[in-house]
Write an enzyme that holds these catalytic residues in place. Structure first.
Site, PDB file in Angstrom:
ATOM      1  N   ASP A   1      30.744  57.736  11.512  1.00  0.00           N
ATOM      2  CA  ASP A   1      30.482  58.011  12.424  1.00  0.00           C
ATOM      3  C   ASP A   1      30.238  59.593  12.928  1.00  0.00           C
ATOM      4  O   ASP A   1      30.567  60.045  13.162  1.00  0.00           O
ATOM      5  CB  ASP A   1      30.196  57.221  13.420  1.00  0.00           C
ATOM      6  CG  ASP A   1      29.676  56.631  15.030  1.00  0.00           C
ATOM      7  OD1 ASP A   1      28.897  57.224  14.544  1.00  0.00           O
ATOM      8  OD2 ASP A   1      30.292  56.751  15.863  1.00  0.00           O
TER       9      ASP A   1
ATOM     10  N   ASP B   1      28.576  60.114  16.989  1.00  0.00           N
ATOM     11  CA  ASP B   1      28.635  59.975  18.577  1.00  0.00           C
ATOM     12  C   ASP B   1      29.814  59.360  18.239  1.00  0.00           C
ATOM     13  O   ASP B   1      29.941  58.734  18.455  1.00  0.00           O
ATOM     14  CB  ASP B   1      27.671  59.539  19.355  1.00  0.00           C
ATOM     15  CG  ASP B   1      25.923  60.455  19.076  1.00  0.00           C
ATOM     16  OD1 ASP B   1      26.396  61.668  19.482  1.00  0.00           O
ATOM     17  OD2 ASP B   1      25.460  60.304  18.911  1.00  0.00           O
TER      18      ASP B   1
END
Length: 227
Positions: A10, A12
């Site tokens: 991922d 953020d």
């Protein structure tokens, strides 16, 4: 000599600095030097993860917009369209609210399949309007995403794996939010950074002691050469 396992990362909350804004530059070299495929799976608009791969000098394997857009490096797959999400935003505005990003709205300018709304905006009315349009709203900790109920990162990851030939059973994923749960279910080992939400922590095989990029870097060091 053992090989590095495939990675699913991922952005953020996972590749970011501990204060939660901006990519931590310490992740660049480990990812660039990884000897197995690295998939960037994010809620960000499609161009952002592609650019990140480009600047890290790794193949552009991307699941963007929470599974709405999938890029295998050769082909782009769309699992939803923006029309319904845009209609939700228009109804939300008509009710007196805003996306919260200002007039230029670069957060949504290049989105293909969903709409993101600033966390400072009221989510109750947004959820009600989205439900009327058959869509859902997920809170990733960085925005409210108005999206198709069927699109998710895990399915997008499986599309890439089928096209590129990645063994997901050997893959390692790191994430921080509810939108990473489907990814965690698709891979062999999953890690939630310490700043993850409770849904991601419950779905992960292990919850790390470190936050943000510190947690991801700890995982990369631990699993390197473990495949």
């Amino acid at each position: 000599m053992t090989a590095d396992p495939p990675l699913v990362l991922d952005i953020d909350g996972t590749l970011t600095r501990p204060e939660g804004w901006g990519i931590d530059p310490r992740v660049f070299d480990p990812i660039r030097n990884w000897e197995a495929p690295v998939v960037i799976a994010t809620g960000k608009a499609f161009p952002y993860p592609v650019a990140l791969c480009h600047f890290m000098a790794v193949p552009e394997l991307v699941v963007a917009e929470n599974g709405g857009v999938v890029y295998t490096g050769d082909d782009v797959f769309f699992t939803a369209d923006r029309e319904a999400a845009q209609a939700v935003l228009e109804d939300y505005r008509a009710a007196g609210y805003s996306s919260g990003w200002g007039p230029e709205n670069t957060v949504n300018r290049w989105r293909e399949t969903e709409i993101a709304v600033n966390l400072e905006q009221p989510v109750g009315p947004l959820r009600e309007i989205a439900a009327k349009h058959g869509l859902e709203v997920i809170d990733t900790g960085y925005a409210y995403h108005v999206k198709d109920t069927n699109s998710n990162k895990g399915d997008g990851l499986e599309t890439i794996a089928d096209r590129v030939g990645i063994d997901l059973g050997a893959a390692v994923a790191v994430g921080d939010s509810v939108n990473d749960v489907s990814t965690f279910r698709a891979v062999g080992r999953s890690f939630a950074v310490a700043n993850a939400d409770e849904t991601a922590k419950a779905a992960a095989d292990e919850v790390l002691e470190e936050v943000h990029a510190d947690g991801t870097l700890a995982v990369l060091e631990r699993v390197r050469g473990s495949a």
